[in-house]
Design a protein around this motif. Structure first.
Motif, short mmCIF file in Angstrom:
data_model
loop_
_atom_site.label_atom_id
_atom_site.label_comp_id
_atom_site.label_asym_id
_atom_site.label_seq_id
_atom_site.Cartn_x
_atom_site.Cartn_y
_atom_site.Cartn_z
N ARG A 1 -2.44 -7.30 -0.31
CA ARG A 1 -2.88 -7.97 0.93
C ARG A 1 -3.70 -7.02 1.79
O ARG A 1 -4.49 -7.45 2.62
CB ARG A 1 -1.66 -8.51 1.70
N HIS A 2 -3.47 -5.71 1.59
CA HIS A 2 -4.28 -4.71 2.32
C HIS A 2 -5.41 -4.18 1.44
O HIS A 2 -5.94 -3.08 1.66
CB HIS A 2 -3.39 -3.56 2.81
N SER A 3 -5.73 -4.93 0.39
CA SER A 3 -6.88 -4.63 -0.48
C SER A 3 -6.77 -3.30 -1.22
O SER A 3 -7.76 -2.57 -1.38
CB SER A 3 -8.19 -4.68 0.33
N VAL A 4 -5.54 -3.00 -1.67
CA VAL A 4 -5.34 -1.86 -2.58
C VAL A 4 -4.60 -2.39 -3.80
O VAL A 4 -3.54 -3.01 -3.66
CB VAL A 4 -4.52 -0.74 -1.92
N ILE A 5 -5.17 -2.16 -4.98
CA ILE A 5 -4.53 -2.67 -6.20
C ILE A 5 -3.85 -1.51 -6.92
O ILE A 5 -4.48 -0.50 -7.25
CB ILE A 5 -5.56 -3.34 -7.12
N ALA A 6 -2.54 -1.67 -7.13
CA ALA A 6 -1.74 -0.63 -7.82
C ALA A 6 -0.94 -1.31 -8.93
O ALA A 6 -0.93 -2.54 -9.03
CB ALA A 6 -0.81 0.04 -6.81
N SER A 7 -0.28 -0.51 -9.75
CA SER A 7 0.59 -1.06 -10.81
C SER A 7 2.03 -0.86 -10.43
O SER A 7 2.38 0.09 -9.72
CB SER A 7 0.38 -0.31 -12.13
N ASN A 8 2.89 -1.71 -10.99
CA ASN A 8 4.31 -1.56 -10.68
C ASN A 8 5.01 -0.70 -11.74
O ASN A 8 4.72 -0.80 -12.93
CB ASN A 8 5.00 -2.92 -10.55
N ARG B 1 -5.49 2.42 4.13
CA ARG B 1 -5.01 1.05 3.90
C ARG B 1 -3.52 1.05 3.52
O ARG B 1 -2.77 0.19 3.98
CB ARG B 1 -5.82 0.38 2.78
N VAL B 2 -3.10 2.01 2.69
CA VAL B 2 -1.68 2.05 2.30
C VAL B 2 -0.85 2.35 3.54
O VAL B 2 0.21 1.73 3.76
CB VAL B 2 -1.43 3.10 1.19
N GLN B 3 -1.34 3.26 4.37
CA GLN B 3 -0.60 3.60 5.61
C GLN B 3 -0.43 2.34 6.47
O GLN B 3 0.68 2.06 6.96
CB GLN B 3 -1.40 4.66 6.38
N ALA B 4 -1.50 1.57 6.65
CA ALA B 4 -1.41 0.35 7.47
C ALA B 4 -0.43 -0.63 6.84
O ALA B 4 0.38 -1.26 7.55
CB ALA B 4 -2.80 -0.28 7.57
N ALA B 5 -0.45 -0.73 5.53
CA ALA B 5 0.46 -1.67 4.84
C ALA B 5 1.91 -1.26 5.06
O ALA B 5 2.75 -2.08 5.44
CB ALA B 5 0.13 -1.70 3.34
N ILE B 6 2.20 0.01 4.87
CA ILE B 6 3.60 0.47 4.97
C ILE B 6 4.05 0.43 6.44
O ILE B 6 5.19 0.04 6.73
CB ILE B 6 3.76 1.88 4.35
#
Ligand code: PLP
Length: 348
Positions: A307-314, A339-344
């Motif tokens: 949703r914050h436009s970062v694609i990662a794998s699980n 972006r990850v900072q904003a998401a977390i």
């Protein structure tokens, strides 16, 4: 409108370079099944020299090249010793059992580091009750441990243990050039003691297709037969080989940039409250991030990042994985951290 996603899912997300597309368009082609594609021939000779083996063969995927190696080294019904966390055991659809008819004997490693004593103990004595052990598979860099590099000394010791007991050694070196660069040794040092090696063209090297299986002349002659048996014989495969030539000529050294960017990404993510990164584990182009302190599941974190436009794998239950590749410059890495900072921050 959301910004363009930053795709850190894998180094397999790389697209062919403009030079590759040009080389594909102008490649001299023939029917490789008739041994008549000059671009494939040129590529295979270059690949053999680059990896330090007498002969090499183009295959359509890393999985198929690994499977061919298993079949050539180990007759149906025999036993293969391999890391319980290896790609071959974990992600190759059990083809070593269903297609190669081999008995896997998985050995637990510590972050991808197999213990030579445990491997020696896993090689069972010949006995009427047991399948005959024929092959040890190694993997470097080690995918499921986060791109860890098996040091050359340990690699050599593992080869010696296997050879002393009459087993062949196959190296799943999908990312062996990453390993050699990170270890600061020549790739030939890693391949000198193995009987066969696979390396991928499609990961950091950016080709759209293909992998290489290398070994001695007799091994590769048999591998060509097995490739055909599996339906992997190709016709004008020069379109794949043409990109491979560009990769061998221009894409190996720049892998070091992916490693530096993974480190910068890891450092940035480690500063975000709720996330934890074991910096010692970041040796090449992968970053494993522990998210337990956020109190969310791995899939929830993946969704949140998307949703914050970062694609990662699980990597459940505790980790997500981010992998750098040539499409990420320094600014992209900085933006990904933001972006990850904003998401977390939105959940902790
Ligand atoms: C260590 C390792 N071996 C083998 C493979 C298989 O390669 P391919 O996807 O080309 O079949 C991969 C792919 O991710 C890998 O990471």
């Amino acid at each position: 409108m959301s910004p363009k996603p930053i795709n850190l899912r894998s180094d397999t997300q790389t697209l062919p370079t403009p030079a590759m597309l040009q080389a594909i368009a102008s490649a001299e082609l023939g029917d490789d099944t008739y041994d008549a594609d000059p671009t494939v021939k040129r590529f295979e000779a270059m690949a053999a020299a680059a990896i330090g083996k007498p002969a090499a063969m183009l295959a359509i995927s890393g999985h198929m090249a690994n499977l061919i190696a298993l079949i050539v080294h180990a007759p149906a019904g025999s036993e293969v010793i391999l890391d319980a966390d290896s790609h071959i055991f974990h992600y190759e659809v059990g083809s070593l059992g269903s297609v190669a008819h081999l008995m896997p004997w998985p050995v637990t490693s510590e972050a991808g580091m197999l213990d030579p004593q445990r491997v020696a103990a896993a090689i069972r004595e010949r006995d009427i009750h047991y399948p005959t052990p024929r092959l040890l598979c190694l993997e470097n860099t080690h995918n499921r441990s986060g791109g860890r590099v098996i040091p050359l000394g340990l690699h050599d010791e593992l080869c010696e243990v296997a050879h002393a007991r009459g087993l062949a050694v196959h190296l799943d070196g999908a990312r062996i050039f990453n390993a050699a660069i990170a270890a600061g040794v020549s790739v030939h040092a890693y391949t000198a003691k193995v009987d066969s090696v696979m390396f991928a063209l499609t990961k950091g090297l950016s080709c759209p297709l293909g992998s290489v299986l290398a070994g001695d002349e007799a091994f590769i002659a048999e591998a060509r037969h097995v490739r055909r048996r599996l339906g992997g014989g190709m016709r004008q495969a020069g379109i794949i080989a043409a990109a491979g030539i560009v990769a061998l000529e221009t894409m190996i050294e720049p892998l070091a940039h992916d490693h530096a960017r993974a480190r910068a990404l890891a450092e940035g993510l480690a500063r975000i409250p709720g996330l934890r990164v074991d910096m010692a584990s970041v040796e090449t182009n992968m970053v494993y991030v522990n998210h337990t302190a956020t109190g969310r599941s791995t899939d929830q974190i993946i969704e949140l990042l998307a949703r914050h436009s970062v694609i990662a794998s699980n990597r459940p239950p505790d980790h997500i994985r981010l992998v750098t590749n040539r499409h990420h410059d320094d600014a992209t890495i900085t933006e990904a951290i933001t972006r990850v900072q904003a998401a977390i921050n939105s959940i902790v």
